[in-house]
Design a protein around this motif. Structure first.
Motif, mmCIF file in Angstrom:
data_model
loop_
_atom_site.group_PDB
_atom_site.id
_atom_site.type_symbol
_atom_site.label_atom_id
_atom_site.label_comp_id
_atom_site.label_asym_id
_atom_site.label_seq_id
_atom_site.Cartn_x
_atom_site.Cartn_y
_atom_site.Cartn_z
ATOM 1 N N TYR A 25 0.836 -1.209 0.000
ATOM 2 C CA TYR A 25 0.000 0.000 0.000
ATOM 3 C C TYR A 25 0.867 1.252 0.000
ATOM 4 O O TYR A 25 2.032 1.220 0.411
ATOM 5 C CB TYR A 25 -0.928 -0.008 1.226
ATOM 6 N N ASP A 26 0.242 2.350 -0.478
ATOM 7 C CA ASP A 26 0.926 3.645 -0.491
ATOM 8 C C ASP A 26 0.818 4.279 0.892
ATOM 9 O O ASP A 26 -0.236 4.832 1.241
ATOM 10 C CB ASP A 26 0.314 4.568 -1.548
ATOM 11 N N GLY A 55 0.763 6.724 3.855
ATOM 12 C CA GLY A 55 0.407 8.135 3.885
ATOM 13 C C GLY A 55 -0.831 8.433 3.038
ATOM 14 O O GLY A 55 -1.425 9.489 3.163
ATOM 15 N N ARG A 56 -1.219 7.489 2.154
ATOM 16 C CA ARG A 56 -2.374 7.742 1.274
ATOM 17 C C ARG A 56 -3.440 6.667 1.360
ATOM 18 O O ARG A 56 -4.592 6.905 1.024
ATOM 19 C CB ARG A 56 -1.907 7.857 -0.183
ATOM 20 N N GLU A 57 -3.037 5.479 1.759
ATOM 21 C CA GLU A 57 -3.972 4.351 1.771
ATOM 22 C C GLU A 57 -3.884 3.635 3.111
ATOM 23 O O GLU A 57 -2.845 3.692 3.774
ATOM 24 C CB GLU A 57 -3.602 3.335 0.669
#
Ligand SMILES: [Zn+2]
Length: 295
Positions: A87-88, A90-92
């Motif tokens: 997963y990304d 900070g975003r996900e």
């Protein structure tokens, strides 16, 4: 209509690029491998064989030789960008933990460091991350930490030698600089970052061809002085002065034959430097761990 759509496709801004492409990472790894003591080679081979994606690396390289696995592991931090198990950060939201991995974040900020005109770090963690991974590898006794940190360190030492990975914050490390490259018929309009990433060769470069290309690079470029992470970073950033095409094309700056040759020479020199330096760094780390502590 079709022509218009195609033209639009050409002008579409590509997604921010990752790093030297896979060829650059494998070349760096193969050059580093040749610098390693047999003890370090054995220790690295063992550590990588415990990595959860070891079977994929064997599959992709059609080999279980340590050098081929090491070259494949060098591309792993880019491979996980498109892997749904990760997963990304900070975003996900985080994806579930995976057996044998210390975390499942993609850590995109680790791949670059952008500086402003005054030389201050504005984004990215490439330099500090190399230091931290080196420290971790010198000190940890946990096997999973070693097999996780190795592909990352191998990958990032190559990235820090790519000038656009120590880029100008104002243009996102060249991702916002659109250029024309008449030498690439498939992708004549691209951005500067992608142009540099692709200089080392085709991403499928493996096996005998890979070894031959690495040997040719070693013949043409001398070993650099080892220096330290700050030196590697600053060298890359200084090279930006030569990294932008200055001739105008029909719509944007264009890659001329002269620029192509000069940028290729820089890319090759940087890959060789990264290979030598990575080799010495790993020998130093695994030498310090001592035979008793070798993973
Ligand atoms: Zn990268």
């Amino acid at each position: 209509m079709r022509q218009i759509l195609l033209a639009l496709l050409f002008f579409a801004v590509p997604a921010p690029a990752s790093a030297w492409n896979a060829a650059g990472h494998r070349l760096t790894a193969v050059i580093a491998w040749q610098q390693l003591s047999p003890t370090t080679q054995t220790a690295i081979g063992k550590a990588l064989s415990r990595h959860p994606d070891y079977a994929r690396w064997v599959d992709r390289s059609h080999s279980s030789q340590d050098v081929d696995i090491f070259a494949e592991a060098a591309t792993w931090p880019d491979d996980i960008r498109n892997d749904p198990r990760f997963y990304d950060d900070g975003r996900e939201p985080a994806t579930p933990a995976l057996p044998g991995l210390t975390d499942t974040a993609r850590h995109k900020r680790w791949h670059y460091v952008d500086l402003d005109a005054a030389g201050q770090v504005k984004a990215g963690e490439l330099d500090t991350r190399i230091e931290r991974l080196s420290r971790l590898l010198r000190s940890t006794g946990k096997k999973a930490e070693i097999s996780n940190a190795l592909p990352w360190l191998t990958h990032l030492v190559a990235d820090i030698h790519q000038p656009l990975h120590v880029g100008r914050h104002g243009d996102e490390g060249g991702n916002e600089v659109e250029i024309e490259n008449p030498f690439n018929k498939r992708l004549p309009f691209t951005n500067l970052h992608v142009y540099w990433d692709d200089l080392p060769g085709p991403p499928w470069l493996r096996g005998k061809r890979l070894q031959q290309n690495a040997a040719r690079l070693l013949e043409n470029h001398p070993a650099p002085r080892q220096g330290n992470v700050a030196l590697w970073r600053d060298e890359s950033h200084r090279l930006l002065a030569e990294a932008y095409p200055t001739t105008s094309g029909s719509l944007r700056p264009i890659v001329t034959e002269d620029f192509r040759q000069r940028s290729r020479a820089i890319a090759e020199r940087r890959i060789v430097a990264a290979g030598y330096r990575l080799g010495r760094l790993l020998d130093d780390i695994f030498g310090q761990r001592g035979p008793g502590k070798t993973p």
